[in-house]
Design an enzyme around this catalytic site. Structure first.
Site, short mmCIF file in Angstrom:
data_model
loop_
_atom_site.label_atom_id
_atom_site.label_comp_id
_atom_site.label_asym_id
_atom_site.label_seq_id
_atom_site.Cartn_x
_atom_site.Cartn_y
_atom_site.Cartn_z
N ARG A 88 -19.60 -30.11 -15.06
CA ARG A 88 -18.39 -30.38 -14.13
C ARG A 88 -19.73 -31.19 -13.25
NH1 ARG A 88 -14.65 -26.04 -12.45
NH2 ARG A 88 -13.32 -26.00 -13.61
N ARG A 123 3.39 -23.55 -11.99
CA ARG A 123 2.94 -23.22 -12.64
C ARG A 123 2.98 -20.91 -12.13
NH1 ARG A 123 -3.93 -23.59 -14.08
NH2 ARG A 123 -3.61 -24.80 -15.49
N ARG A 156 -0.99 -17.91 -8.65
CA ARG A 156 -2.83 -17.96 -8.23
C ARG A 156 -2.53 -18.47 -7.39
NH1 ARG A 156 -5.20 -18.86 -13.86
NH2 ARG A 156 -4.90 -20.35 -13.19
N ARG A 167 -9.53 -29.24 -5.22
CA ARG A 167 -10.05 -28.71 -5.86
C ARG A 167 -9.98 -30.23 -6.78
NH1 ARG A 167 -7.05 -24.68 -9.16
NH2 ARG A 167 -7.96 -25.32 -11.03
#
Length: 215
Positions: A88, A123, A156, A167
């Site tokens: 990353r 999600r 989540r 993020r």
């Protein structure tokens, strides 16, 4: 065959990675899975990783590099591997070079960030089975209930909108440097680097990947 999949969270790297892993019989090494396993172990490093992720921050290079080095050293990686979500940062990419870990292909999945936000924040998960739903693209028959058991679905913490935004901001800070690094590596070390439109249909992306890996 040693492959790196690049791209922001939610671009479909994991899904395509599973396909590549099964077709070419190489293990799919997901940093996300490795970090979750560490969290589930509830040891000192697992608790530290849990706190970092829930704040929407990225786990440090040193921690991730150590996890990856140990995983690649296992026997099932002798004939190749697929890295999903690593590296990353340029420091993580250099970790591979310093440890003489050769890479053949880098596939980068491209998607607008507003589409990623919609994908991830929608999600919903059935914890017991691992079944994944989406409020827009794959909704359950009954709101927030698993289709098979009727048990409640959860979101989540790292899928919540604010965490996803954090993020993506963290990702943007390092991503362009990583692209520059592999563009340079493509010139001097013959790494095959390709960009893939992650907004395309699953089968179109799969066909594109097959064409690339046959070259």
């Amino acid at each position: 065959m040693r492959i790196i999949l690049l791209g922001a969270p939610g671009t479909g790297k994991g899904t395509q990675g599973k396909y590549i892993s099964e077709k070419y019989k190489i293990p799919q090494i997901s940093t996300g899975d490795m970090l979750r396993e560490s969290i589930d172990s509830k040891n000192k490093i697992g608790i530290m990783i849990k706190n970092i992720i829930e704040e929407g921050k990225l786990v440090s290079d040193d921690i991730v590099c150590e996890l990856i080095k140990k995983r690649i050293a296992k026997k099932d990686c002798i004939n190749g591997f697929l890295l999903d979500g690593f590296p990353r940062t340029v420091k993580q990419a250099c970790c591979l070079s310093k440890n003489k870990i050769k890479i053949d292909y880098v596939l980068e999945f491209i998607m607008p960030h507003h589409s990623i936000l919609e994908r991830i924040s929608g999600r919903r998960i059935h914890v017991q089975s691992g079944r994944i739903y989406h409020v827009k693209f794959n909704p359950p028959k009954n709101k927030d209930k698993d289709d098979i058991t009727g048990e409640p679905l959860i979101q989540r913490k790292d899928d919540k909108l604010e965490s996803v935004k954090n993020r993506l901001e963290e990702y943007k800070k390092t991503h362009h440097l990583l692209v520059e690094y592999y563009t340079y590596e493509k010139k001097i070390n013959n790494i095959k680097y390709f960009q893939i439109n992650a907004m395309n249909e699953f089968l179109l992306i799969k066909e594109k990947i097959d064409m690339i890996l046959k070259k």
